[in-house]
Design a protein around this motif. Structure first.
Motif, PDB file in Angstrom:
ATOM      1  N   LEU A 199       0.817  -1.211   0.000  1.00 20.59           N
ATOM      2  CA  LEU A 199       0.000   0.000   0.000  1.00 20.59           C
ATOM      3  C   LEU A 199       0.850   1.260   0.000  1.00 20.59           C
ATOM      4  CD1 LEU A 199      -2.699   1.424   0.069  1.00 20.59           C
ATOM      5  CD2 LEU A 199      -2.750   1.108   2.563  1.00 20.59           C
ATOM      6  N   GLY A 200       1.921   1.265   0.781  1.00 21.47           N
ATOM      7  CA  GLY A 200       2.785   2.442   0.799  1.00 21.47           C
ATOM      8  C   GLY A 200       3.339   2.755  -0.584  1.00 21.47           C
ATOM      9  N   ALA A 201       3.804   1.722  -1.283  1.00 19.74           N
ATOM     10  CA  ALA A 201       4.339   1.923  -2.630  1.00 19.74           C
ATOM     11  C   ALA A 201       3.246   2.355  -3.597  1.00 19.74           C
ATOM     12  CB  ALA A 201       5.005   0.641  -3.122  1.00 19.74           C
ATOM     13  N   ASP A 202       2.055   1.776  -3.458  1.00 21.70           N
ATOM     14  CA  ASP A 202       0.951   2.146  -4.349  1.00 21.70           C
ATOM     15  C   ASP A 202       0.508   3.588  -4.115  1.00 21.70           C
ATOM     16  OD1 ASP A 202       1.038  -0.368  -5.445  1.00 21.70           O
ATOM     17  OD2 ASP A 202      -0.636  -1.151  -4.264  1.00 21.70           O
ATOM     18  N   LEU A 203       0.468   4.017  -2.858  1.00 19.53           N
ATOM     19  CA  LEU A 203       0.118   5.402  -2.570  1.00 19.53           C
ATOM     20  C   LEU A 203       1.175   6.346  -3.133  1.00 19.53           C
ATOM     21  CD1 LEU A 203      -1.254   5.210   1.093  1.00 19.53           C
ATOM     22  CD2 LEU A 203      -2.540   5.834  -0.964  1.00 19.53           C
ATOM     23  N   PHE A 204       2.425   5.960  -3.018  1.00 17.68           N
ATOM     24  CA  PHE A 204       3.508   6.769  -3.585  1.00 17.68           C
ATOM     25  C   PHE A 204       3.288   6.982  -5.079  1.00 17.68           C
ATOM     26  CE2 PHE A 204       7.600   7.368  -5.595  1.00 17.68           C
ATOM     27  CZ  PHE A 204       8.240   8.287  -4.771  1.00 17.68           C
ATOM     28  N   THR A 205       3.006   5.891  -5.791  1.00 20.97           N
ATOM     29  CA  THR A 205       2.763   5.987  -7.234  1.00 20.97           C
ATOM     30  C   THR A 205       1.550   6.856  -7.533  1.00 20.97           C
ATOM     31  OG1 THR A 205       3.714   3.794  -7.590  1.00 20.97           O
ATOM     32  CG2 THR A 205       2.274   4.658  -9.321  1.00 20.97           C
ATOM     33  N   HIS A 206       0.494   6.676  -6.756  1.00 18.14           N
ATOM     34  CA  HIS A 206      -0.767   7.362  -7.005  1.00 18.14           C
ATOM     35  C   HIS A 206      -0.647   8.864  -6.755  1.00 18.14           C
ATOM     36  CE1 HIS A 206      -5.011   7.024  -7.868  1.00 18.14           C
ATOM     37  NE2 HIS A 206      -5.323   7.707  -6.781  1.00 18.14           N
ATOM     38  N   VAL A 207       0.063   9.238  -5.721  1.00 19.06           N
ATOM     39  CA  VAL A 207       0.168  10.654  -5.343  1.00 19.06           C
ATOM     40  C   VAL A 207       1.184  11.403  -6.194  1.00 19.06           C
ATOM     41  CG1 VAL A 207       0.922  12.200  -3.486  1.00 19.06           C
ATOM     42  CG2 VAL A 207      -0.640  10.320  -2.986  1.00 19.06           C
ATOM     43  N   TYR A 208       2.283  10.731  -6.524  1.00 16.18           N
ATOM     44  CA  TYR A 208       3.355  11.429  -7.230  1.00 16.18           C
ATOM     45  C   TYR A 208       3.369  11.177  -8.731  1.00 16.18           C
ATOM     46  CZ  TYR A 208       5.291  12.345  -2.602  1.00 16.18           C
ATOM     47  OH  TYR A 208       5.474  12.775  -1.316  1.00 16.18           O
ATOM     48  N   ARG A 209       2.347  10.527  -9.264  1.00 14.80           N
ATOM     49  CA  ARG A 209       2.313  10.294 -10.705  1.00 14.80           C
ATOM     50  C   ARG A 209       2.264  11.629 -11.442  1.00 14.80           C
ATOM     51  NH1 ARG A 209      -3.815   7.742 -11.296  1.00 14.80           N
ATOM     52  NH2 ARG A 209      -4.957   9.596 -10.647  1.00 14.80           N
ATOM     53  N   THR A 210       2.720  11.634 -12.662  1.00 16.84           N
ATOM     54  CA  THR A 210       2.915  12.863 -13.418  1.00 16.84           C
ATOM     55  C   THR A 210       1.648  13.698 -13.526  1.00 16.84           C
ATOM     56  OG1 THR A 210       4.622  11.769 -14.732  1.00 16.84           O
ATOM     57  CG2 THR A 210       3.699  13.817 -15.620  1.00 16.84           C
ATOM     58  N   GLU A 211       0.518  13.042 -13.761  1.00 15.84           N
ATOM     59  CA  GLU A 211      -0.720  13.793 -13.986  1.00 15.84           C
ATOM     60  C   GLU A 211      -1.460  14.144 -12.699  1.00 15.84           C
ATOM     61  OE1 GLU A 211      -1.845   9.394 -14.386  1.00 15.84           O
ATOM     62  OE2 GLU A 211      -0.119  10.697 -14.730  1.00 15.84           O
ATOM     63  N   SER A 212      -0.901  13.767 -11.558  1.00  6.08           N
ATOM     64  CA  SER A 212      -1.561  14.067 -10.290  1.00  6.08           C
ATOM     65  C   SER A 212      -1.581  15.576 -10.041  1.00  6.08           C
ATOM     66  CB  SER A 212      -0.845  13.358  -9.137  1.00  6.08           C
ATOM     67  OG  SER A 212      -1.522  13.577  -7.919  1.00  6.08           O
ATOM     68  N   THR A 213      -2.646  16.049  -9.446  1.00  9.72           N
ATOM     69  CA  THR A 213      -2.789  17.471  -9.161  1.00  9.72           C
ATOM     70  C   THR A 213      -3.167  17.669  -7.706  1.00  9.72           C
ATOM     71  OG1 THR A 213      -5.152  17.514  -9.690  1.00  9.72           O
ATOM     72  CG2 THR A 213      -3.598  17.913 -11.515  1.00  9.72           C
ATOM     73  N   LYS A 214      -3.117  18.906  -7.279  1.00  4.91           N
ATOM     74  CA  LYS A 214      -3.537  19.252  -5.927  1.00  4.91           C
ATOM     75  C   LYS A 214      -4.973  18.820  -5.689  1.00  4.91           C
ATOM     76  CE  LYS A 214      -4.432  23.459  -3.222  1.00  4.91           C
ATOM     77  NZ  LYS A 214      -4.344  24.923  -3.269  1.00  4.91           N
ATOM     78  N   ALA A 215      -5.846  19.035  -6.663  1.00  2.00           N
ATOM     79  CA  ALA A 215      -7.253  18.658  -6.515  1.00  2.00           C
ATOM     80  C   ALA A 215      -7.410  17.147  -6.394  1.00  2.00           C
ATOM     81  CB  ALA A 215      -8.065  19.179  -7.702  1.00  2.00           C
ATOM     82  N   HIS A 216      -6.584  16.390  -7.123  1.00  2.00           N
ATOM     83  CA  HIS A 216      -6.665  14.934  -7.038  1.00  2.00           C
ATOM     84  C   HIS A 216      -6.307  14.453  -5.637  1.00  2.00           C
ATOM     85  CE1 HIS A 216      -6.234  10.707  -7.839  1.00  2.00           C
ATOM     86  NE2 HIS A 216      -4.976  10.753  -7.431  1.00  2.00           N
ATOM     87  N   VAL A 217      -5.215  14.955  -5.086  1.00  5.84           N
ATOM     88  CA  VAL A 217      -4.827  14.578  -3.723  1.00  5.84           C
ATOM     89  C   VAL A 217      -5.925  14.969  -2.745  1.00  5.84           C
ATOM     90  CG1 VAL A 217      -3.160  14.982  -1.863  1.00  5.84           C
ATOM     91  CG2 VAL A 217      -2.357  14.706  -4.231  1.00  5.84           C
ATOM     92  N   ALA A 218      -6.504  16.170  -2.938  1.00  5.83           N
ATOM     93  CA  ALA A 218      -7.539  16.662  -2.033  1.00  5.83           C
ATOM     94  C   ALA A 218      -8.780  15.777  -2.024  1.00  5.83           C
ATOM     95  CB  ALA A 218      -7.936  18.092  -2.404  1.00  5.83           C
ATOM     96  N   SER A 219      -8.969  14.991  -3.071  1.00 10.49           N
ATOM     97  CA  SER A 219     -10.166  14.142  -3.128  1.00 10.49           C
ATOM     98  C   SER A 219     -10.194  13.113  -2.002  1.00 10.49           C
ATOM     99  CB  SER A 219     -10.261  13.439  -4.489  1.00 10.49           C
ATOM    100  OG  SER A 219      -9.225  12.471  -4.648  1.00 10.49           O
ATOM    101  N   PHE A 220      -9.051  12.792  -1.412  1.00 11.02           N
ATOM    102  CA  PHE A 220      -9.028  11.832  -0.311  1.00 11.02           C
ATOM    103  C   PHE A 220      -9.666  12.411   0.955  1.00 11.02           C
ATOM    104  CE2 PHE A 220      -6.953   9.372   3.157  1.00 11.02           C
ATOM    105  CZ  PHE A 220      -7.393   8.103   2.783  1.00 11.02           C
ATOM    106  N   ALA A 221      -9.905  13.702   0.978  1.00  6.53           N
ATOM    107  CA  ALA A 221     -10.590  14.303   2.130  1.00  6.53           C
ATOM    108  C   ALA A 221     -11.959  13.671   2.354  1.00  6.53           C
ATOM    109  CB  ALA A 221     -10.736  15.813   1.935  1.00  6.53           C
ATOM    110  N   GLN A 222     -12.610  13.259   1.284  1.00  8.99           N
ATOM    111  CA  GLN A 222     -13.917  12.623   1.431  1.00  8.99           C
ATOM    112  C   GLN A 222     -13.810  11.316   2.211  1.00  8.99           C
ATOM    113  OE1 GLN A 222     -16.808  13.996   0.717  1.00  8.99           O
ATOM    114  NE2 GLN A 222     -15.760  15.813  -0.059  1.00  8.99           N
ATOM    115  N   GLN A 223     -12.727  10.592   2.006  1.00  9.24           N
ATOM    116  CA  GLN A 223     -12.527   9.350   2.766  1.00  9.24           C
ATOM    117  C   GLN A 223     -12.264   9.655   4.242  1.00  9.24           C
ATOM    118  OE1 GLN A 223     -11.588   9.726  -0.327  1.00  9.24           O
ATOM    119  NE2 GLN A 223     -12.324   7.898  -1.378  1.00  9.24           N
ATOM    120  N   VAL A 224     -11.554  10.745   4.517  1.00 10.85           N
ATOM    121  CA  VAL A 224     -11.310  11.124   5.908  1.00 10.85           C
ATOM    122  C   VAL A 224     -12.630  11.487   6.586  1.00 10.85           C
ATOM    123  CG1 VAL A 224     -10.098  12.705   7.456  1.00 10.85           C
ATOM    124  CG2 VAL A 224      -8.985  11.933   5.342  1.00 10.85           C
TER     125      VAL A 224
END
Length: 345
Positions: A199-224
């Motif tokens: 999971l740690g490696a998958d989150l790393f890929t998901h968050v730091y992928r080239t097309e990732s944006t601030k809004a994309h990361v912010a979408s996890f707020a709904q899970q929180v």
């Protein structure tokens, strides 16, 4: 006989950390609109912001051979006066294929129209991808925070998401308590093209992928927020901390404009984390009613964008009306058309 070219229209642009709204307006009539993702260069990068803005302006139906009457932009990119000037330059580049007539441009922060949306004293608290606070009381205007995700934005969707993702990593490492956010994070990054089972490696890929944006990361707020609603103690603490940050921002804006207990002011809530019935909204309003109860509560919605932006245009056309606004809000303006000329637009 060649057809008569259409009369020039106003180009209206409103945007934040996750969206952009573009419209053409003539007089009090909205002619066309287009909506799309963020055009904030600090959220998506300069090139993507420019490309998206050009696309939205074209989709909104601007005539390629006619300059607009003027451009009004209320945008989260205007974090400082220099940033507002830079965004005005970006607008000029998107209009480069029109004629050589200078186009008057006003760029101000996206909270400015909300400060004009109510009579009397008003405090605006925004919490979406980012946060922002502003207040107006007579000729006193103030703005708090709003310097993007590295210098401010505490309590925002992006801040809440990052804190939630860090809690997951801490739990995986054994540095923090177990949390149901771990399972939610696994689902959140499941659309990554390749998952490793780590999971740690998958989150790393998901968050730091080239097309990732601030809004994309912010979408996890709904899970929180979801985990907090279900009673997860880690998520509950994160949401309570976020509400405290929102309270601190609203209180500071009110102090700066002499709004205090007993002042008949309007509290305007904007941003998805406050306009929707979330636990964060509930915690924040509990604080408001205990410490700084408003005379009225307004929830900003997308339906009010046209009237908000037209009101801002009319303010720009009023002599010296922008003076107190410029002193408090990041604003850049270039040669407003006369009010008389605008009547015909």
């Amino acid at each position: 006989m060649s057809p008569t070219p259409p009369a020039p229209a106003w180009l209206l642009i409103e945007g934040g950390g996750s969206h952009t709204w573009v419209s053409n307006a003539r007089g009090e009539t909205i002619l066309t609109t287009a909506e799309g993702p963020s055009t904030n260069p600090r959220s998506v990068g300069e090139d993507r912001a420019a490309h998206t803005l050009i696309d939205l302006i074209n989709r909104a139906g601007r005539s390629p051979n006619a300059a607009p009457m003027g451009v009004i932009a209320a945008h989260g990119a205007a974090s400082t006066r220099r940033a507002a000037e830079d965004f005005a330059a970006l607008i000029h580049r998107t209009l480069a294929n029109s004629d050589e007539t200078p186009v008057p441009v006003l760029v101000t922060n996206d909270l400015t129209p909300l400060l004009l949306s109510a009579r009397g004293p008003v405090c605006v608290t925004n919490c979406g991808t980012g946060t922002g606070f502003a207040a107006r009381n007579g000729d006193r205007w103030a703005r708090v925070s709003g310097l993007e995700w590295l210098l401010s934005d505490e309590g925002s969707g992006h801040d809440l998401a990052v804190r939630g993702l860090r809690a997951v990593i801490r739990a995986l490492d054994g540095r923090g308590p177990n949390t149901t956010l771990t399972g939610l994070a696994r689902l959140w990054c499941a659309d990554t093209s390749r998952t490793s089972g780590d999971l740690g490696a998958d989150l790393f890929t998901h968050v730091y992928r080239t097309e990732s944006t601030k809004a994309h990361v912010a979408s996890f707020a709904q899970q929180v927020l979801e985990a907090a609603e279900d009673g997860d103690q880690v998520a509950c603490r994160l949401v309570q901390d976020a509400a405290s940050e929102l309270a601190a921002g609203a209180a500071a804006a009110c102090r700066a404009t002499a709004i205090s207990t007993g002042t008949k002011y309007t509290l305007v809530l904007s941003g998805s984390l406050l306009t929707e019935a979330t636990l964060l909204r509930g915690h924040f309003l509990d604080w408001v009613h205990d410490h700084l109860p408003p005379a009225s509560l307004a929830t900003h919605s997308s339906e009010s964008r046209p009237s908000d932006m037209l009101r801002l245009r009319d303010l720009w056309l009023t002599t010296d009306a922008l003076v107190p606004l410029r002193e408090a809000m990041p604003t850049h303006s270039e040669t407003a058309p006369t009010a008389a000329a605008a009547v015909h637009a």
